[in-house]
Design a protein around this motif. Structure first.
Motif, PDB file in Angstrom:
ATOM      1  N   UNK A 320       5.879  -3.019  13.140  1.00  0.00           N
ATOM      2  CA  UNK A 320       4.526  -2.622  13.497  1.00  0.00           C
ATOM      3  C   UNK A 320       3.476  -3.390  12.718  1.00  0.00           C
ATOM      4  N   UNK A 321       2.342  -2.722  12.448  1.00  0.00           N
ATOM      5  CA  UNK A 321       1.248  -3.374  11.727  1.00  0.00           C
ATOM      6  C   UNK A 321       1.655  -3.790  10.328  1.00  0.00           C
ATOM      7  N   UNK A 322       2.661  -3.148   9.753  1.00  0.00           N
ATOM      8  CA  UNK A 322       3.136  -3.546   8.434  1.00  0.00           C
ATOM      9  C   UNK A 322       3.746  -4.945   8.477  1.00  0.00           C
ATOM     10  N   UNK A 323       4.203  -5.360   9.647  1.00  0.00           N
ATOM     11  CA  UNK A 323       4.751  -6.698   9.833  1.00  0.00           C
ATOM     12  C   UNK A 323       3.676  -7.666  10.299  1.00  0.00           C
ATOM     13  N   UNK A 324       2.936  -7.268  11.317  1.00  0.00           N
ATOM     14  CA  UNK A 324       1.902  -8.154  11.869  1.00  0.00           C
ATOM     15  C   UNK A 324       0.708  -7.325  12.319  1.00  0.00           C
ATOM     16  N   UNK A 325      -0.418  -7.533  11.662  1.00  0.00           N
ATOM     17  CA  UNK A 325      -1.654  -6.841  12.007  1.00  0.00           C
ATOM     18  C   UNK A 325      -2.508  -7.772  12.849  1.00  0.00           C
ATOM     19  N   UNK A 326      -2.686  -7.426  14.111  1.00  0.00           N
ATOM     20  CA  UNK A 326      -3.487  -8.230  15.025  1.00  0.00           C
ATOM     21  C   UNK A 326      -4.924  -7.713  15.044  1.00  0.00           C
ATOM     22  N   UNK A 327      -5.831  -8.525  15.526  1.00  0.00           N
ATOM     23  CA  UNK A 327      -7.215  -8.107  15.665  1.00  0.00           C
ATOM     24  C   UNK A 327      -7.264  -6.879  16.575  1.00  0.00           C
ATOM     25  N   UNK A 328      -7.747  -5.731  16.077  1.00  0.00           N
ATOM     26  CA  UNK A 328      -7.727  -4.516  16.897  1.00  0.00           C
ATOM     27  C   UNK A 328      -8.545  -4.618  18.171  1.00  0.00           C
ATOM     28  N   UNK A 329      -9.478  -5.566  18.234  1.00  0.00           N
ATOM     29  CA  UNK A 329     -10.297  -5.699  19.432  1.00  0.00           C
ATOM     30  C   UNK A 329      -9.500  -6.170  20.642  1.00  0.00           C
ATOM     31  N   UNK A 330      -8.315  -6.711  20.418  1.00  0.00           N
ATOM     32  CA  UNK A 330      -7.459  -7.104  21.536  1.00  0.00           C
ATOM     33  C   UNK A 330      -6.640  -5.933  22.072  1.00  0.00           C
ATOM     34  N   UNK A 331      -6.584  -4.839  21.340  1.00  0.00           N
ATOM     35  CA  UNK A 331      -5.869  -3.658  21.804  1.00  0.00           C
ATOM     36  C   UNK A 331      -4.375  -3.841  21.933  1.00  0.00           C
ATOM     37  N   UNK A 332      -3.792  -4.723  21.110  1.00  0.00           N
ATOM     38  CA  UNK A 332      -2.377  -5.068  21.263  1.00  0.00           C
ATOM     39  C   UNK A 332      -1.451  -4.344  20.283  1.00  0.00           C
ATOM     40  N   UNK A 333      -2.024  -3.638  19.300  1.00  0.00           N
ATOM     41  CA  UNK A 333      -1.222  -3.125  18.202  1.00  0.00           C
ATOM     42  C   UNK A 333      -0.112  -2.176  18.615  1.00  0.00           C
ATOM     43  N   UNK A 334      -0.437  -1.140  19.390  1.00  0.00           N
ATOM     44  CA  UNK A 334       0.583  -0.158  19.769  1.00  0.00           C
ATOM     45  C   UNK A 334       1.633  -0.786  20.677  1.00  0.00           C
ATOM     46  N   UNK A 335       1.191  -1.674  21.558  1.00  0.00           N
ATOM     47  CA  UNK A 335       2.144  -2.341  22.443  1.00  0.00           C
ATOM     48  C   UNK A 335       3.076  -3.256  21.658  1.00  0.00           C
ATOM     49  N   UNK A 336       2.528  -3.980  20.673  1.00  0.00           N
ATOM     50  CA  UNK A 336       3.371  -4.838  19.845  1.00  0.00           C
ATOM     51  C   UNK A 336       4.362  -4.004  19.048  1.00  0.00           C
ATOM     52  N   UNK A 337       3.956  -2.829  18.568  1.00  0.00           N
ATOM     53  CA  UNK A 337       4.878  -1.942  17.859  1.00  0.00           C
ATOM     54  C   UNK A 337       6.033  -1.523  18.766  1.00  0.00           C
ATOM     55  N   UNK A 338       5.716  -1.244  20.030  1.00  0.00           N
ATOM     56  CA  UNK A 338       6.771  -0.888  20.981  1.00  0.00           C
ATOM     57  C   UNK A 338       7.726  -2.059  21.200  1.00  0.00           C
TER      58      UNK A 338
END
Length: 460
Positions: A320-338
């Motif tokens: 998840x974000x502990x591995x890779x924190x993306x710019x939150x404005x792209x809205x990709x964080x939860x999807x990348x965690x999945x």
């Protein structure tokens, strides 16, 4: 269940932790989640997720993945009040990117992957947590703090934790420990203190600030379920998204150097009037704001390159974000965690005993998205190369084509939703469609007079 060990330990019970625990429940006899917050028994904002006050949503790929992990959960979200759009056209979207309105006539060729289930972060997390808590072999320990992982002979064998209620410290033994604590992760410092060396990082500074506000709008006042305007990397942008029970989230972003993001709801409405179409922005003046405005400038990105480490302890992973924190404005964080959770699942199903291979597999998902985001945020060069000018021209041509050609618009949305990799935008057949559409409609011009900062992936 293919048993990989007796016990797995997940640090953090946010979205990444919940998805990870669900995957681990298939392979380990028992799974324990440790969370520092007191977890609410209803959809409610919690202190440990300050970003929950901002715009959140699973992208199309993330929606597919949670539907696979939790059969029936999408229907549950809908029944509980989430805003749903499973239509086969784009009539419920208002999308304007760099002045081009992406609202072509016609039907989507494959609408199912683009179905949307929109709801607030507390709402989604609550429903995921309820499903995970119902798993017979998963235990959630909330109101506990993780002190540090426990290491024996180069292997992480568990973690020391402390109960916030009584202050009692204990050790939880585990065959595998997974850190999903997000931006607050201390794994880098832990590894360095135990002699594994510094963890390489890829980083970019913050380039945006943004404000978010939740509001209530009576049903039926706005026909769209989302309005999305990106004016490039040098102008403000806006997103308005329908949530559960007639609530909506408005987000306004401002590039660094252009001024601070809005500080009040009134300021947000004033900027929305300048960005969103009048038919939508006018309705916002009748909305009832809920709670307080949330302001953030935390748009820096960090990728912890564990895949480049020459030595790592066994028994420890970071997701998840502990591995890779993306710019939150792209809205990709939860999807990348999945996507990380499914990468872990693939590794476990393949029988990998060296779980460090997870990182090299995760690179395949992270690297294309990271590169695409980086390209979007790079300032335009004063004297761009021929290749850069061609790329910029092609981006404008793709956006222009998407205003009238639904096949082009669908491909852009699939890449934006992480269903397809960015390389699909280089498909020769797609390029032919883009060129032919522009030849048929040579007078298509952007509504805004923008010639720089264009991107086929919006900035908000």
């Amino acid at each position: 269940m293919a048993n990989k060990g007796a016990h797995a330990l997940v640090l953090g019970a946010g979205v990444a932790g919940l998805l990870t625990a669900r995957v681990l429940s298939e392979f380990y006899g028992s799974v324990t989640m440790v969370e520092r917050d007191v977890l609410p028994d209803r959809p409610e904002h919690r202190k440990g997720v300050p970003q929950g006050l901002h715009l959140h949503n699973f992208l199309s790929r993330g929606t597919q993945l949670i539907g696979e992990l939790f059969p029936g959960i999408l229907e549950e979200l809908a029944a509980a009040g989430a805003a749903v759009d499973d239509g086969d056209d784009l009539s419920r979207l208002y999308v304007r990117v760099a002045g081009y309105e992406l609202n072509p006539p016609g039907k989507l060729a494959d609408p199912v992957p683009l179905a949307a289930y929109q709801a607030s972060r507390p709402f989604v997390e609550f429903h995921l947590r309820r499903r995970v808590a119902a798993l017979a072999n998963v235990t959630i320990l909330d109101n506990h703090k993780v002190i540090e992982p426990r290491v024996t002979a180069g292997t992480v064998t568990g973690a020391r934790i402390i109960n916030h209620v009584n202050g009692i410290e204990s050790t939880v033994d585990a065959d595998l420990v997974i850190d999903t604590t997000g931006r607050a992760s201390r794994t880098r410092a832990f590894l360095e203190s135990y002699g594994f060396g510094p963890v390489p990082q890829d980083m970019t500074p913050p380039t945006w600030g943004y404000s978010s506000h939740l509001m209530h709008i009576p049903s039926g006042r706005i026909g769209e379920r989302m309005a999305f305007v990106s004016q490039g990397s040098s102008a403000p942008g806006a997103v308005l998204m329908a949530y559960e029970h007639d609530t909506w989230m408005l987000a306004i972003s401002c590039p660094v150097g252009l001024g601070p993001p809005p500080k009040t709801f009134i300021e947000m409405l004033e900027m929305a009037d300048r960005i969103l179409p009048p038919a939508i922005s006018t309705v916002l003046h009748d909305a009832t704001p809920i709670g307080e405005i949330a302001i953030s400038r935390a748009t820096a990105t960090q990728w912890q390159r564990y895949d480049r480490m020459s030595q790592l302890p066994t028994g420890l992973l970071v997701l998840g974000d502990a591995l890779c924190t993306l710019n939150p404005l792209y809205g990709q964080g939860m999807t990348m965690a999945a996507m990380h959770a499914f990468t872990l699942r693939d590794c476990l199903q393949a029988g990998d005993t060296d779980m460090a291979r997870f990182y090299s597999a995760a690179v395949e998902h992270i690297a294309p998205v990271w590169a695409m985001n980086q390209a979007n945020e790079l300032p335009a060069a004063p004297n761009p190369s021929l290749q850069a000018r061609m790329r910029s021209w092609m981006q404008r041509a793709a956006l222009a084509a998407a205003t009238t050609n639904i096949a082009v618009a669908e491909r852009l949305l699939r890449v934006r939703g992480l269903i397809d990799p960015p390389t699909r935008l280089q498909d020769p057949a797609l390029l032919v469609q883009i060129l032919l559409t522009n030849l048929r409609h040579p007078r298509i011009k952007p509504l805004d007079h923008l010639t720089t900062g264009l991107s086929v992936q919006p900035s908000v």
